[in-house]
Every structure is written in structure tokens, then in C-alpha cells.
Design a protein around this motif. Structure first.
Motif, mmCIF file in Angstrom:
data_model
loop_
_atom_site.group_PDB
_atom_site.id
_atom_site.type_symbol
_atom_site.label_atom_id
_atom_site.label_comp_id
_atom_site.label_asym_id
_atom_site.label_seq_id
_atom_site.Cartn_x
_atom_site.Cartn_y
_atom_site.Cartn_z
ATOM 1 N N LEU A 62 -5.183 58.399 36.541
ATOM 2 C CA LEU A 62 -5.526 57.774 37.818
ATOM 3 C C LEU A 62 -4.250 57.560 38.624
ATOM 4 N N ILE A 64 -2.709 55.316 40.438
ATOM 5 C CA ILE A 64 -2.718 53.892 40.764
ATOM 6 C C ILE A 64 -1.678 53.552 41.826
ATOM 7 N N VAL A 67 -3.039 54.001 45.287
ATOM 8 C CA VAL A 67 -4.045 52.997 45.639
ATOM 9 C C VAL A 67 -3.389 51.658 45.977
ATOM 10 N N ASP A 142 -10.143 49.675 44.707
ATOM 11 C CA ASP A 142 -10.267 50.522 43.522
ATOM 12 C C ASP A 142 -9.867 51.957 43.850
ATOM 13 N N THR A 143 -9.886 52.823 42.837
ATOM 14 C CA THR A 143 -9.428 54.200 43.031
ATOM 15 C C THR A 143 -10.385 55.026 43.877
ATOM 16 N N ALA A 166 -6.930 49.956 38.843
ATOM 17 C CA ALA A 166 -6.070 49.550 39.959
ATOM 18 C C ALA A 166 -6.147 48.042 40.185
ATOM 19 N N ASP A 289 -1.924 56.252 33.989
ATOM 20 C CA ASP A 289 -1.548 56.428 35.385
ATOM 21 C C ASP A 289 -1.091 57.872 35.566
#
Length: 370
Positions: A62, A64, A67, A142-143, A166, A289
């Protein structure tokens, strides 16, 4: 003289002189992370292209940093690292059968640890954050780009169930004032399979454990736990100790110690099939991440941790006290917690006063390595 400038006893790093009781409380989860990643290193180094791309394709990541943007604590560029490690209790997919309950599309963070690797990567501190801590959660995105308003007096694990990784990172940074450089998440099913791939983990229980909610029923004695039983143990809280999440943390730290004992004797590096199975499961299990979202990145990450053994880690629980209005909830002791965050931020040992007199749970000694 100010409190910060006054010398005081510190919690010793493992391997240094200190009280016996302190040695028993140290959890060794970072060693497990480094060991698992080391398996990936060995496999990637064999030159087997298929194995590399197969493992690389397993990893979920993700972004992060994108975000969260720039509204974060400053990154300290001195070689130290802070990693937020979460255990997810999502009920989706194969996790529903293991965790029970209803798949409502949400998940919580049953386990949360802040891992601080000191400059030079020779020692580390692991701070466990109780999931039942009542906090003020900041507004977060959020993502998927959905904005979630701030909330006061909610449980810590509500951050993850509301806005995912996140929001969890944003909340931890808000609590600590420390930037999280990396994020790692493990779920129910992956944890279970990792233990099964290892061949189980042996533990000794000093009293019987019967917790219908975690699906665990163990009489007192020595047992080799399979993946399902191990998952039940690290999720158990009812009927053990004071029934709080702090007791569950004590069981988790005892299990991790037993797990490390097991790992030493498995001999996976002389068994390519077992090593591949473990690396395959590990890379399927973790969500990271984006900076750690490849085998090469995990190799570099593990290489930076390989000098840190269990004797060079200090492991504590975030200073908390029981909520007077609800014994099933805890409140962060802000004054003592600040001593912890200041120590990490300034690359200093954690003072003893940070944990003295705080709530600890009553499950210590219930589980041990045989």
C-alpha cells in the motif's frame, strides 16, 4: 534540573546487566521478522528466476506515504527506523473460519507493535500498543481516498477498522509524535499456515486454558501447537490472567519466545522445500508499505536487521492504566508514555520510570517454552 536532564535508571537492552524479571518480559518479535525475511534472501540468491518472481508476486503493498502526504512528523535521517507491525483480525475469506464472527467487510488490529531500530542497527526497542486503549483518533484518509472525521474516546484498533493501514499509521504518529518509516501487516490465515509449515510450536502451560472465543482448550502441560491452536493462544484473553488485552500481550510474548526456540531447531536452511514453503507463505501473509513491496526491498530491509538478535532488543508495553469506568479498557498514561516517545526520538534507552507502576495484566508465567 529538568526531568529530561536528570539521569535515571533505564530499561536495559537484553544482553546488558538488569533484573531477571526484566529479561523474562522481553519479546523477540523483530527476530522473527528478520529470520523470515532471511529465508527470502536465501531463495532470491539462488538465481532461480521463477522462485523470485513467484515470491515477488505474492507481496501486497500500500502506498501509505502518498495517502498521508506531508502532514506528518518529520523523518529523522540518522539511520534509525520506525516500523508499525499489525496483526489483522479481518473475517474475510479464509480468515472468517479461523476468527469466527461475521464478515462485515471490516477488520481490526488485534496486535500492534512499534519497532524502533536504533542508529547503527545494532539494537532495537519494541513497544506493544494494547488494542483496547481508548484514544482520540485524528481525522484520516484511507487508501481509497475516503476521508474519515476525527473521533474521541474510541478504541485504538478502531483506527484500522475505520480507515485501514493509512489510518492506523496516522493514529500511531498522532499518539507518539514519531514518524513510521515502514508498515507490516499479518493476517489470521497466514499466521496459521506459517506455524503449520514450521511443523508446530512446543509450549508448556502451567494451568489449563479454556477460551471459547479464541477456540482454544488446552490442559496444563506440554503441547505442540499446530497453526490453529497457536492462533487461538495469541488471541486468548478470557479466562486467563485478568481477562484484559494486557494478559493477551503476555501470552503473545511467551509464544514468540517459544516460536524462536522452535525455529532454531527446524533446520530449514538445509531443507530447500521447507524453506521455499515458509518463504512462499511469509510473502503471501504480509502486506507492506510500498517501500517494502518487493523481494529486493525485503532483502535490503532484512539485511539491515540481521545484526539485531534477541539479546539486543528491549520489549515493553505502552504505559497504560485501567479505565476506572470500564475494567475492559485502558487509558494511555500520557506522562509516562511521553518518556518512551522521547527516548525513541532521541535514541536513548527507555527509563525505568516509564513503565514502573503501570498496568501489566496477570497472565505472566502461564505459557513458556518447554
Amino acid at each position: 534540573m529538568s526531568a529530561e536532564s536528570t539521569p535515571e535508571p533505564v530499561i536495559p537492552t537484553p544482553g546488558e546487566p538488569g533484573p531477571r524479571s526484566g529479561k523474562r518480559r522481553r519479546r523477540k518479535a523483530l527476530r522473527v521478522v528478520a529470520w523470515t525475511a532471511a529465508g527470502v534472501v536465501v531463495l532470491a540468491g539462488t538465481g532461480a528466476g521463477y522462485v523470485y518472481f513467484k515470491l515477488n508476486g505474492n507481496i501486497k503493498s500500500l502506498d501509505i506515504n502518498q495517502v498521508l502526504g506531508n502532514d506528518r512528523p518529520s523523518k529523522i535521517d540518522n539511520g534509525s527506523e520506525n516500523i508499525l507491525v499489525l496483526g489483522s483480525d479481518t473475517r474475510s475469506g479464509s480468515n472468517k473460519k479461523l476468527g469466527g464472527g461475521t464478515d462485515d467487510g471490516s477488520a481490526r488490529s488485534d496486535t500492534a507493535m512499534i519497532v524502533h531500530v536504533f542508529e547503527g542497527h545494532k539494537k532495537a526497542v519494541v513497544v506493544s500498543v494494547p488494542r483496547d486503549t481508548l484514544i482520540d483518533r485524528p481525522a484520516c484518509t484511507d487508501t481509497k481516498g475516503t476521508r474519515h472525521p476525527a473521533a474521541n474516546g474510541v478504541m485504538f484498533n478502531e483506527a484500522y477498522s475505520t480507515g485501514g493501514a493509512a489510518c492506523a499509521v496516522k493514529t500511531v504518529e498522532s499518539l507518539t509524535g514519531i514518524r513510521m518509516d515502514h508498515y507490516l501487516e499479518v493476517d489470521f490465515a497466514g499466521f496459521r499456515k506459517l506455524i503449520d509449515d514450521l511443523g508446530g510450536v512446543s509450549v508448556t502451560t502451567t494451568k489449563s486454558i479454556d477460551d471459547p472465543q479464541s477456540h482454544l482448550n488446552l490442559p496444563a502441560g506440554t503441547h505442540t501447537l499446530d497453526g490453529r491452536q497457536a492462533l487461538g493462544l495469541v488471541r486468548t484473553r478470557h479466562g486467563v490472567g485478568d481477562g484484559s488485552d494486557l494478559g493477551r500481550i503476555q501470552l503473545q510474548q511467551a509464544f514468540v519466545k517459544a516460536l524462536l526456540t522452535q525455529v532454531k531447531h527446524v533446520g530449514v536452511f538445509s531443507n530447500p522445500k521447507k524453506l521455499y514453503d515458509l518463504a512462499d507463505t511469509a510473502t503471501k501473509t504480509v502486506t507492506t508499505d510500498s517501500d517494502l513491496g518487493s523481494v529486493n526491498s525485503l532483502i535490503d530491509f532484512a539485511d539491515g536487521l540481521k545484526g539485531i538478535g534477541s539479546r539486543h532488543m528491549t520489549m515493553i508495553t505502552m504505559p497504560v492504566h485501567y479505565d476506572p469506568s470500564n475494567p475492559n479498557r485502558v487509558l494511555m498514561d500520557k506522562r509516562k508514555a511521553q518518556l518512551v516517545w522521547d527516548a525513541l526520538r532521541n535514541e536513548r534507552p527507555i527509563p525505568r520510570s516509564a513503565t514502573a507502576g503501570t498496568a501489566t495484566g496477570e497472565a505472566k508465567g502461564v505459557v513458556s517454552a518447554p
